[in-house]
Design a protein around this motif. Sequence first.
Motif, PDB file in Angstrom:
ATOM      1  N   PRO A 206       0.823  -1.220   0.000  1.00 23.96           N
ATOM      2  CA  PRO A 206       0.000   0.000   0.000  1.00 23.96           C
ATOM      3  C   PRO A 206       0.856   1.269   0.000  1.00 23.96           C
ATOM      4  CG  PRO A 206      -0.842  -1.562   1.607  1.00 23.96           C
ATOM      5  CD  PRO A 206       0.457  -2.129   1.096  1.00 23.96           C
ATOM      6  N   THR A 207       1.873   1.293   0.841  1.00 25.37           N
ATOM      7  CA  THR A 207       2.758   2.457   0.880  1.00 25.37           C
ATOM      8  C   THR A 207       3.372   2.692  -0.491  1.00 25.37           C
ATOM      9  OG1 THR A 207       3.314   1.779   3.107  1.00 25.37           O
ATOM     10  CG2 THR A 207       4.721   3.451   2.111  1.00 25.37           C
ATOM     11  N   MET A 208       3.815   1.600  -1.121  1.00 29.13           N
ATOM     12  CA  MET A 208       4.460   1.732  -2.431  1.00 29.13           C
ATOM     13  C   MET A 208       3.495   2.296  -3.456  1.00 29.13           C
ATOM     14  SD  MET A 208       6.580  -1.818  -2.372  1.00 29.13           S
ATOM     15  CE  MET A 208       6.609  -2.009  -4.128  1.00 29.13           C
ATOM     16  N   ILE A 209       2.276   1.780  -3.450  1.00 24.90           N
ATOM     17  CA  ILE A 209       1.319   2.207  -4.476  1.00 24.90           C
ATOM     18  C   ILE A 209       0.970   3.683  -4.301  1.00 24.90           C
ATOM     19  CG2 ILE A 209      -1.054   1.918  -5.281  1.00 24.90           C
ATOM     20  CD1 ILE A 209      -0.702  -1.077  -4.598  1.00 24.90           C
ATOM     21  N   VAL A 210       0.696   4.069  -3.061  1.00 22.08           N
ATOM     22  CA  VAL A 210       0.354   5.469  -2.802  1.00 22.08           C
ATOM     23  C   VAL A 210       1.511   6.374  -3.222  1.00 22.08           C
ATOM     24  CG1 VAL A 210      -0.069   7.133  -0.982  1.00 22.08           C
ATOM     25  CG2 VAL A 210      -1.243   4.938  -0.953  1.00 22.08           C
ATOM     26  N   ASN A 211       2.692   5.963  -2.803  1.00 22.01           N
ATOM     27  CA  ASN A 211       3.864   6.766  -3.112  1.00 22.01           C
ATOM     28  C   ASN A 211       4.105   6.874  -4.612  1.00 22.01           C
ATOM     29  OD1 ASN A 211       6.819   7.640  -2.786  1.00 22.01           O
ATOM     30  ND2 ASN A 211       5.964   7.511  -0.709  1.00 22.01           N
ATOM     31  N   ALA A 212       3.901   5.760  -5.307  1.00 20.76           N
ATOM     32  CA  ALA A 212       4.138   5.744  -6.748  1.00 20.76           C
ATOM     33  C   ALA A 212       3.159   6.664  -7.459  1.00 20.76           C
ATOM     34  CB  ALA A 212       4.016   4.332  -7.284  1.00 20.76           C
ATOM     35  N   THR A 213       1.910   6.633  -7.024  1.00 24.71           N
ATOM     36  CA  THR A 213       0.901   7.455  -7.696  1.00 24.71           C
ATOM     37  C   THR A 213       1.256   8.930  -7.587  1.00 24.71           C
ATOM     38  OG1 THR A 213      -0.626   5.813  -6.859  1.00 24.71           O
ATOM     39  CG2 THR A 213      -1.562   7.722  -7.947  1.00 24.71           C
ATOM     40  N   ILE A 214       1.589   9.340  -6.364  1.00 30.93           N
ATOM     41  CA  ILE A 214       1.947  10.746  -6.196  1.00 30.93           C
ATOM     42  C   ILE A 214       3.282  11.029  -6.875  1.00 30.93           C
ATOM     43  CG2 ILE A 214       2.509  12.492  -4.461  1.00 30.93           C
ATOM     44  CD1 ILE A 214       0.383  11.201  -2.689  1.00 30.93           C
ATOM     45  N   GLY A 215       4.156  10.007  -6.878  1.00 29.06           N
ATOM     46  CA  GLY A 215       5.457  10.163  -7.536  1.00 29.06           C
ATOM     47  C   GLY A 215       5.318  10.429  -9.029  1.00 29.06           C
ATOM     48  N   ILE A 216       4.295   9.834  -9.665  1.00 31.29           N
ATOM     49  CA  ILE A 216       4.109  10.050 -11.103  1.00 31.29           C
ATOM     50  C   ILE A 216       3.857  11.524 -11.362  1.00 31.29           C
ATOM     51  CG2 ILE A 216       2.574   9.635 -13.049  1.00 31.29           C
ATOM     52  CD1 ILE A 216       2.248   6.810 -12.106  1.00 31.29           C
ATOM     53  N   SER A 217       2.999  12.131 -10.543  1.00 34.44           N
ATOM     54  CA  SER A 217       2.711  13.537 -10.786  1.00 34.44           C
ATOM     55  C   SER A 217       3.966  14.382 -10.563  1.00 34.44           C
ATOM     56  CB  SER A 217       1.551  14.008  -9.920  1.00 34.44           C
ATOM     57  OG  SER A 217       1.934  14.066  -8.573  1.00 34.44           O
ATOM     58  N   PHE A 218       4.750  14.006  -9.554  1.00 31.86           N
ATOM     59  CA  PHE A 218       6.010  14.723  -9.344  1.00 31.86           C
ATOM     60  C   PHE A 218       6.927  14.576 -10.559  1.00 31.86           C
ATOM     61  CE2 PHE A 218      10.493  14.291  -8.181  1.00 31.86           C
ATOM     62  CZ  PHE A 218      10.732  15.549  -7.675  1.00 31.86           C
ATOM     63  N   ALA A 219       7.003  13.358 -11.102  1.00 32.00           N
ATOM     64  CA  ALA A 219       7.899  13.111 -12.237  1.00 32.00           C
ATOM     65  C   ALA A 219       7.438  13.894 -13.470  1.00 32.00           C
ATOM     66  CB  ALA A 219       7.967  11.623 -12.551  1.00 32.00           C
ATOM     67  N   ILE A 220       6.115  13.942 -13.680  1.00 29.31           N
ATOM     68  CA  ILE A 220       5.599  14.680 -14.849  1.00 29.31           C
ATOM     69  C   ILE A 220       5.925  16.170 -14.698  1.00 29.31           C
ATOM     70  CG2 ILE A 220       3.474  15.430 -15.987  1.00 29.31           C
ATOM     71  CD1 ILE A 220       2.377  12.663 -15.577  1.00 29.31           C
ATOM     72  N   LEU A 221       5.735  16.672 -13.491  1.00 28.26           N
ATOM     73  CA  LEU A 221       6.060  18.090 -13.249  1.00 28.26           C
ATOM     74  C   LEU A 221       7.537  18.354 -13.471  1.00 28.26           C
ATOM     75  CD1 LEU A 221       4.222  19.540 -10.139  1.00 28.26           C
ATOM     76  CD2 LEU A 221       4.077  20.232 -12.518  1.00 28.26           C
ATOM     77  N   THR A 222       8.380  17.438 -12.968  1.00 23.78           N
ATOM     78  CA  THR A 222       9.818  17.638 -13.129  1.00 23.78           C
ATOM     79  C   THR A 222      10.209  17.598 -14.602  1.00 23.78           C
ATOM     80  OG1 THR A 222      10.078  16.514 -11.022  1.00 23.78           O
ATOM     81  CG2 THR A 222      12.067  16.871 -12.299  1.00 23.78           C
ATOM     82  N   GLU A 223       9.614  16.649 -15.324  1.00 20.56           N
ATOM     83  CA  GLU A 223       9.885  16.585 -16.766  1.00 20.56           C
ATOM     84  C   GLU A 223       9.513  17.907 -17.429  1.00 20.56           C
ATOM     85  OE1 GLU A 223       8.973  16.708 -20.751  1.00 20.56           O
ATOM     86  OE2 GLU A 223       7.270  16.345 -19.466  1.00 20.56           O
ATOM     87  N   SER A 224       8.341  18.437 -17.075  1.00 14.87           N
ATOM     88  CA  SER A 224       7.906  19.705 -17.662  1.00 14.87           C
ATOM     89  C   SER A 224       8.894  20.813 -17.344  1.00 14.87           C
ATOM     90  CB  SER A 224       6.532  20.096 -17.126  1.00 14.87           C
ATOM     91  OG  SER A 224       5.613  19.085 -17.370  1.00 14.87           O
ATOM     92  N   ALA A 225       9.296  20.853 -16.075  1.00 11.28           N
ATOM     93  CA  ALA A 225      10.207  21.921 -15.662  1.00 11.28           C
ATOM     94  C   ALA A 225      11.539  21.796 -16.394  1.00 11.28           C
ATOM     95  CB  ALA A 225      10.416  21.869 -14.154  1.00 11.28           C
TER      96      ALA A 225
END
Lengths: 288, 521
Positions: A206-225
């Motif tokens: 559960p921790t991994m899944i939650v973290n991964a989901t929020i991590g995707i949005s972080f990664a997309i933002l970082t890619e954009s930046a």
Amino acid sequence: MQQTVPQPVALSPARRSARRLRRNPSAVWSLAVLLLIVAFALLGPLVYRASPETIDFAQQFAGPSWGHPLGADENGRDVLIRLMLGGRVSLAVGFFAVAVSLVFGVLIGGLSGFFRGWADSVLMRFTDGMLAIPGFFISLLALTFFGAGLTQLVLVIGLTSWMGLARLVRGEVLREREELSVEAARALGASELRVLWRHVLPQVYPTMIVNATIGISFAILTESALSFLGVGIQPPDASWGNMLTGAQNYMYSSPWLAVYPGALILITVVAFNLLGDGLRDASDPQGR
Amino acid sequence: MNSKSMSKWLLAGLLMAGGASAKTIVFGLSGEPISLDPSVTADGNTAYVTTQIYNSLISFKPGTVDLQPDLALRWTVSSDSLTWTFYLRQNVKFHDGTPLNAEAVRFNFMRWWDPSFEAGAKKPFLGWKNNLGGYKGEDGSLVKDIKVRNQYAIDIILDKPYPALGSILADSGLFGIASPTAIKKNPGQYGTPAGVAVGTGPFMLKKWTSGVNVDLVRNPNYFRAGFPKSEALLFRFVKDPSSRLNELLTGGVDIAAELLPDQLKAIQSNAKLNAVLRPALNLGYLGLNTDYKPLADVRVRTAIASALNKKAIVDTFWNGLGITDGHLLPPPLAKNYAKSVTDYKFDPTAAKKMLADAGYPNGFSLDLWYMPVSRPYYPTPKPIAEAMAADLSAIGIKVNLKTEDWAKYLSDRQDGKFQAFMLGFVYVTDPDSAYTYLIAPGSTTDINWNSPEANTALESARKLSNPAQRLPLYQKVDEIMFNAAVRIPIVHSRLLVASGAGVRGWVPSPTGSEKLDTVEK
């Protein structure tokens, strides 16, 4: 007289979580929106077959038309197809970067929490060290050094974002390894690695899944930046971030060029965050 | 009183009432001057204000880079091209009433050149070092000595011939002559908002309100009789280009500097406003590094030049402000163009054939570096690079677009690490300085190319004291550079400025700032 009392159904934790998630409207909507965006990026170009790189100066900054449903950009290229293909890039970076960070986070956190001792000290000091360096600047530096590109982006974002997860996983593993079930497995003669793999890690999912989901949005933002700063996806390839960079020069004359990729980034990031929140609430053992 | 004289009085009254408000010209600058002391390196905003307060020895004819007398009525160059003698205008007084003479001019030059001079510049004056090689005592210093010949004549003695000296001195944003008396009175405060700034120019400093404006009033004793036309000149600082345009629309400013290309349409569609294109004194080019094997062949380079649809690119991305031709020197220096040179003919079929002749029938791969920043000569580098890449891919050259941090970009370019790159220059007023920057030995590490023929021509031109004699040599260099196609000229970009209702007599200079003594409304 015998009364039939409805027996409370004992649900498995996973099914209980799924049910809670279904009752969380913002999470359900987020999931729906994300499916739409994924379909837009993955299936869109199969249906809408325009060329993303054909330059036509006559169409520069053209508004919506049959030929260009969302108009054309500063080079007269079709905006819709570039948004679709840019979405592929952004989503791919999101998923794969998170995959990289999951591998590292779980490996380092898991080993460190399970074996404790000097391994724990070494791995956690390394994690602290990585945390102490601002990840974004490391990314900038690394991309400047190794050159820009999709693979480099995925690796760089993944390798600079696993530390939080590693710490969480370590904490969970430290707790789980003292559980009765784990002790029982040991008593039955299971090897250490099997105990870690089969009995401890599943508790951390559960921790991994939650973290991964929020991590995707972080990664997309970082890619954009990073693409916005010119070290990410290189033109003429499109990504939402570099489409935004291109649009900033025309903010006054053609603001919609910035609005489309900006809105897609915003919606995707918010949706992943809400979904992540929903998943966390749903997997919370104390939750109802 | 009869009715005729009555109406005369009325008319006079009307004229006075109308004239009072119209006598101040308000100029919208993008920012505050750094200092009004001409020994502090000038930026564009500083130059605009100092140009009004000071005169230089020589200046440019309005709207051109042709030299004309200013404080020096005439000047001569010795036969060995080493001694320049300037004969000063007589009876010129600084705003504080002290006389302008050769001693005063020498005082100013020594301040710039000699860091240990009394009342010397607060910091070494970079404008001097950048243009004249170095300070007194340094190896690179082009100036060997500065001598007063008599009360109204001064000699500048050079270490080696330097034909661009006249153009350099004409840039009055840099080399304005200030009153020695005023500087000596309080050297630390001179030119700051708290201090004074005293020259011989058409306007005198009244008050500099830091962060708000610089208020100048008419110099009644200006040596050019009948000028300035306006009573006062107010420089307001309006940072944002769209605010400057709004102020122009509402009458908050009479003239707006530094507008953006995409504002051209808004200005042209308003009958009250007058869009003015500052003559293009810049160059945006595509550099080709001959170190990269395919680019070592002149046929390949010419193929690239012929494959680029320069006209379409310039029309699209410069909004009518760009001029494209085959010359490295910008149009104000057109006297130095070779008659045989016009431009590369856009012809992809011929270009493809040239590639095949050179042994690349299937093209090759090329890294093209585009600038990470916007410059007047390349306002939007990325889409321009994408357009060039598309044109080149049409003849089979596979282009990889690349960019990096600006400082690194410039140094990597200089170290010859790029195969092809976009770059340019601004405000080069003399062919010698332009070609020194573009092709002199030591400045071509980026393209790894050298033309002994061109450099011999430049060397010979440097030794000629008569400007007219230099022309055929520069025309020859123009032709050599066109045929070599190592730096392919893409654009000369005019800059957009605009004036409001009723403003007359404004002639924007290619150099970026001009005297406003002719402006009235």
